[in-house]
Design a protein around this motif. Structure first.
Motif, PDB file in Angstrom:
ATOM      1  N   UNK A 188       5.252   5.141 -11.034  1.00 32.90           N
ATOM      2  CA  UNK A 188       3.960   4.697 -11.576  1.00 32.90           C
ATOM      3  C   UNK A 188       3.398   5.749 -12.527  1.00 32.90           C
ATOM      4  N   UNK A 189       2.608   5.265 -13.452  1.00 27.64           N
ATOM      5  CA  UNK A 189       2.107   6.106 -14.530  1.00 27.64           C
ATOM      6  C   UNK A 189       1.323   7.309 -14.014  1.00 27.64           C
ATOM      7  N   UNK A 190       0.628   7.153 -12.878  1.00 28.48           N
ATOM      8  CA  UNK A 190      -0.250   8.218 -12.408  1.00 28.48           C
ATOM      9  C   UNK A 190       0.502   9.504 -12.056  1.00 28.48           C
ATOM     10  N   UNK A 191       1.794   9.419 -11.689  1.00 27.25           N
ATOM     11  CA  UNK A 191       2.532  10.649 -11.369  1.00 27.25           C
ATOM     12  C   UNK A 191       3.684  10.906 -12.339  1.00 27.25           C
ATOM     13  N   UNK A 246      11.513  -1.128 -19.097  1.00 31.36           N
ATOM     14  CA  UNK A 246      11.800  -2.319 -19.901  1.00 31.36           C
ATOM     15  C   UNK A 246      11.683  -3.562 -19.013  1.00 31.36           C
ATOM     16  N   UNK A 247      11.542  -4.718 -19.639  1.00 28.49           N
ATOM     17  CA  UNK A 247      11.406  -5.968 -18.885  1.00 28.49           C
ATOM     18  C   UNK A 247      12.619  -6.192 -17.994  1.00 28.49           C
ATOM     19  N   UNK A 248      13.791  -5.792 -18.504  1.00 25.40           N
ATOM     20  CA  UNK A 248      15.031  -6.015 -17.754  1.00 25.40           C
ATOM     21  C   UNK A 248      15.135  -5.131 -16.510  1.00 25.40           C
ATOM     22  N   UNK A 249      14.301  -4.084 -16.408  1.00 19.17           N
ATOM     23  CA  UNK A 249      14.347  -3.204 -15.237  1.00 19.17           C
ATOM     24  C   UNK A 249      13.764  -3.858 -13.992  1.00 19.17           C
ATOM     25  N   UNK A 250      12.903  -4.863 -14.205  1.00 20.73           N
ATOM     26  CA  UNK A 250      12.254  -5.498 -13.054  1.00 20.73           C
ATOM     27  C   UNK A 250      11.223  -4.602 -12.406  1.00 20.73           C
ATOM     28  N   UNK A 251      10.538  -3.795 -13.203  1.00 17.38           N
ATOM     29  CA  UNK A 251       9.524  -2.879 -12.678  1.00 17.38           C
ATOM     30  C   UNK A 251       8.348  -3.659 -12.092  1.00 17.38           C
ATOM     31  N   UNK A 252       7.787  -3.180 -10.965  1.00 21.80           N
ATOM     32  CA  UNK A 252       6.701  -3.913 -10.304  1.00 21.80           C
ATOM     33  C   UNK A 252       5.317  -3.677 -10.908  1.00 21.80           C
ATOM     34  N   UNK A 286       3.591   4.476  -2.610  1.00 23.53           N
ATOM     35  CA  UNK A 286       3.613   3.326  -3.524  1.00 23.53           C
ATOM     36  C   UNK A 286       3.861   3.723  -4.974  1.00 23.53           C
ATOM     37  N   UNK A 287       3.966   5.010  -5.253  1.00 23.83           N
ATOM     38  CA  UNK A 287       4.155   5.465  -6.635  1.00 23.83           C
ATOM     39  C   UNK A 287       5.621   5.521  -7.059  1.00 23.83           C
ATOM     40  N   UNK A 326      -0.097   2.750   8.695  1.00 19.31           N
ATOM     41  CA  UNK A 326      -1.018   2.301   7.642  1.00 19.31           C
ATOM     42  C   UNK A 326      -0.507   2.718   6.261  1.00 19.31           C
ATOM     43  N   UNK A 327       0.022   3.945   6.180  1.00 20.00           N
ATOM     44  CA  UNK A 327       0.520   4.458   4.900  1.00 20.00           C
ATOM     45  C   UNK A 327       1.753   3.690   4.446  1.00 20.00           C
ATOM     46  N   UNK A 328       2.677   3.428   5.359  1.00 17.97           N
ATOM     47  CA  UNK A 328       3.910   2.717   5.010  1.00 17.97           C
ATOM     48  C   UNK A 328       3.596   1.280   4.609  1.00 17.97           C
ATOM     49  N   UNK A 329       2.663   0.649   5.310  1.00 23.12           N
ATOM     50  CA  UNK A 329       2.295  -0.724   4.994  1.00 23.12           C
ATOM     51  C   UNK A 329       1.666  -0.813   3.604  1.00 23.12           C
ATOM     52  N   UNK A 330       0.813   0.159   3.265  1.00 21.80           N
ATOM     53  CA  UNK A 330       0.178   0.176   1.945  1.00 21.80           C
ATOM     54  C   UNK A 330       1.218   0.369   0.851  1.00 21.80           C
ATOM     55  N   UNK A 331       2.219   1.217   1.125  1.00 15.41           N
ATOM     56  CA  UNK A 331       3.262   1.482   0.132  1.00 15.41           C
ATOM     57  C   UNK A 331       4.181   0.283  -0.050  1.00 15.41           C
ATOM     58  N   UNK A 332       4.258  -0.586   0.964  1.00 15.57           N
ATOM     59  CA  UNK A 332       5.146  -1.745   0.893  1.00 15.57           C
ATOM     60  C   UNK A 332       4.531  -2.901   0.118  1.00 15.57           C
ATOM     61  N   UNK A 333       3.209  -2.880  -0.059  1.00 16.73           N
ATOM     62  CA  UNK A 333       2.518  -3.989  -0.734  1.00 16.73           C
ATOM     63  C   UNK A 333       2.497  -3.805  -2.247  1.00 16.73           C
TER      64      UNK A 333
END
Length: 686
Positions: free
Chosen positions: A265-268, A286-292, A317-318, A679-686
């Motif tokens: 993610x851009x923040x890191x 790129x679009x082909x990477x399937x980035x979330x 999540x980053x 809680x941390x793992x669940x947040x990272x999975x969403x």
């Protein structure tokens, strides 16, 4: 007289004779004139002279050899060109010498395995300058990671391996292989040493595997021995890139299995590019990477799926694995395992043992007893001879106590070294020097050929490695900003970079060099520092105003110890998490309570905090062997798993450590820590 003493007298006499002649000489002349050879028969002389030449060559002193032309019957002629013995003069600035002196002082305090050859090396490169080893003002820097050998057994192994690398000797040892959990005999051609993450690693050609392998020195059992009595056993392959092993990420150690695509993610992205950019390529998604989402893609080769997944999970999540498919599926599986085991409860296997014996506490080496590597006595004698002759030329007497301190010698060692130098000669009364200890002083009479040692000798391989390794341990983090320029001058004078030929220091997270410079400036001027700081544990940026007191080097990189004006307490900020720093005009009065605060606590050295909560952590059978090396096992379980105690000062730190366990670590207690991880793992999975 001991054989080693006879050999040293012979080799020093040989060097002095060749330099005094100033012309090529025959083996017959050497046998007739040089101390130690004249009473040998021809066969014994041939063997000893060949062995002495080989040993001097391994020490970096190359004799010149002139072979007779075809059709001539004259024997080979030998010489020692001055450039093959003397060190090129190095013009250091006062700041560069101060930086080198500070490095030695800090590393000696911390038990640097190469402290003694470092002393000799500094004595040689600073020739003609005031004593570089005199302790000056103490720098506001603390070293927890000093490349200490960590005990007598490992010290002996390190010393033996160093000698084997220099002399190209095949070694044999018993090795515990962590992946398989078994012990085997190994026969290895040693190529290179790397210090990374607080451990020494040997890179060499394994005869059993017929391939290059990496061996952690702490897993070698018993003594290291030579495989043969030959002078040399192997020649390092010309296509072997030694530095490649020190510049790899943890997930790249071993045979490459593929290239991964990691969404960042851009923040890191700035942090990944700065601290991990050398391990791969960071590009726009790129679009082909399937980035979330919005961010970049980090492409990196990998040898260990688990190590790479552990690195990805720590960023929550980053970061997310995009490809290849099997790596992505394994990452998702491990993330799911983490969540399930912390959210739905976890029942470990039955306890079969609770080790009652208290494990020995970790201590930092702070004395010569733990110093791993003593330099060749030859190097010490050459340095001592130069110091004695320099004093004689000035008509001065040397103080015994000062000489002992500069060379780290006992009174008995100094006496024996002087007695040995007094008999270095090459016949006909041509001695090099005569020195005598008179009470607290040493009187020196320099003989006609004493000038042979009146200039600094080339650094022996071990000395050169110690000097450059010391500089590389600090990087750009000393208050004096001249350590890197000094390194450049040293490498130029040596004609090569020792880190490419022996010991290499793999850099820990140090952050931006400009940030380190700013911190040192703020400390020196007692000025408030304004930081834009990324809190990895909470995934947020914060603005902090701090009073900085010292830089501290620990297991995971460099920190600045501060008084946080916002939190009104002592805090440690990791330099590689500082995105920006600004030096304010506001001055502060140093707080006595902060200055008295211990500079290096246990967590800085090995991750344990003495005044902290303690988590009981389950470790899977697959990772139990690894954790035994680092943590205190409190329970042995029936399925091979173990339970360890993990001290922690705050839940965010504990969460990060468990995430890095990639599903192989589960917090059993306390319950609130389990909830925080779920809680941390669940947040990272969403």
């Amino acid at each position: 007289m001991a054989k080693d003493t006879e050999k040293l007298i012979r080799q020093l006499s040989l060097i002095s004779f060749l330099m005094a002649q100033g012309r090529p000489v025959s083996a017959l002349e050497i046998k007739r004139e040089v101390e130690g050879y004249s009473d040998m028969n021809d066969d014994a002389f041939a063997r000893r002279f060949y062995a002495d030449r080989a040993e001097l060559e391994s020490l970096g002193i190359q004799l010149g050899v002139e072979k007779p032309g075809e059709g001539f019957f004259e024997a080979e002629l030998y010489s020692l060109p001055p450039e093959n013995f003397y060190l090129d003069p190095i013009s250091f600035s006062d700041d560069e010498l101060a930086a080198l002196s500070t490095a030695l002082m800090l590393l000696t305090d911390g038990g640097f395995a190469y402290a003694e050859p470092l002393r000799l090396a500094l004595q040689q490169v600073a020739w003609g300058h005031p004593n570089p080893l005199a302790e000056g003002e103490r720098a506001p820097v603390e070293m927890a990671m000093t490349a200490s050998a960590g005990g007598r057994d490992l010290s002996q192994r390190l010393s033996k391996i160093e000698t084997a690398i220099s002399r190209r000797k095949t070694i044999e040892f018993t090795y515990y292989t962590m992946e398989r959990g078994d012990t085997q005999k190994r026969k290895v051609d040693p190529f290179h040493l790397v210090f990374r993450g607080g451990q020494f690693y040997l890179i060499g050609h394994s005869h059993e595997r017929d391939a290059v392998r990496v061996f952690r020195l702490s897993r070698i059992q018993g003594k290291v021995g030579y495989a043969s009595k030959a002078e040399h056993d192997f020649s390092p392959p010309v296509d072997f890139d030694r530095r490649d092993y020190g510049s790899r990420a943890d997930w790249q150690l071993g045979e490459t299995k593929g290239t991964a695509k990691i969404f960042i993610r851009e923040r890191i992205a700035w942090l990944i590019e700065r601290d991990y950019g050398t391990y791969g390529e960071l590009r726009n998604a790129k679009k082909s990477d399937g980035a979330p989402g919005k961010g970049r893609v980090f492409e990196t080769s990998y040898a260990s799926e688990r190590e790479l997944i552990a690195w990805v999970l720590r960023w929550r999540q980053n970061a997310q694995v995009l490809a290849p498919d099997d790596l992505r599926e394994e990452a998702e599986k491990r993330r799911g395992l983490l969540l399930e085991r912390h959210e739905n409860g976890f029942r470990p296997a039955k306890v079969v043992d609770r080790p009652l014996e208290e494990q020995p506490k970790r201590t930092r080496s702070n004395g010569r007893g733990e110093a791993a590597i003593r330099p060749e006595r030859f190097a010490r004698l050459v340095t001592l001879a130069g110091m004695l002759i320099e004093a004689a030329k000035k008509g001065e007497r040397l103080q015994v106590i000062e000489l002992r301190e500069r060379l780290e010698l006992t009174a008995e060692e100094l006496r024996e070294d002087i007695e040995l130098l007094n008999v270095v000669n090459f016949g006909g009364g041509t001695y090099v020097l005569y020195a005598e200890i008179l009470g607290d002083e040493i009187e020196v009479d320099s003989q006609p050929y004493g000038d042979n040692f009146a200039r600094p000798a080339r650094l022996l391989p071990l000395e050169a490695k110690a000097l450059v390794a010391a500089i590389d341990l600090f990087g750009d983090h000393l208050p004096q900003s001249d350590l890197q320029t000094a390194r450049g001058k040293i490498v130029k004078a040596l004609g090569h970079d020792p880190s490419e030929e022996g010991l290499e220091i793999a850099s820990a997270g140090g952050g931006d060099a400009e940030i380190a410079r700013l911190v040192n400036e703020a400390i020196a001027e007692s000025r408030v520092l304004e930081l834009s700081y990324y809190k990895e544990n909470e995934d947020q940026f914060t603005e902090r105003r701090v009073e900085p007191y010292r830089l501290e080097n620990g297991k995971e990189g460099w920190y600045v110890e501060c008084y946080d004006l916002t939190k009104e307490g002592v805090r440690h900020f990791k330099l590689d998490r500082v995105k920006e720093g600004r030096l304010s005009e506001e001055k502060f009065e140093p707080r006595p309570e902060v200055e008295e605060f211990a500079g290096v606590e246990g967590w800085m050295t090995h991750g344990e905090v003495p005044t902290a909560e303690v988590a009981r952590v389950w470790v899977s059978p697959e990772r139990a062997r690894w954790l035994r090396e680092e943590r205190t096992v409190v329970e042995e379980l029936a399925d091979g798993a173990v339970v360890v105690e993990l001290p922690y000062a705050g839940k965010p730190w504990l969460v990060r450590e468990i995430l890095r366990g990639a599903g192989d670590l589960v917090v059993l207690e306390p319950p609130d820590a389990r909830e925080a991880i779920a809680k941390e793992v669940e947040a990272a999975s969403n």
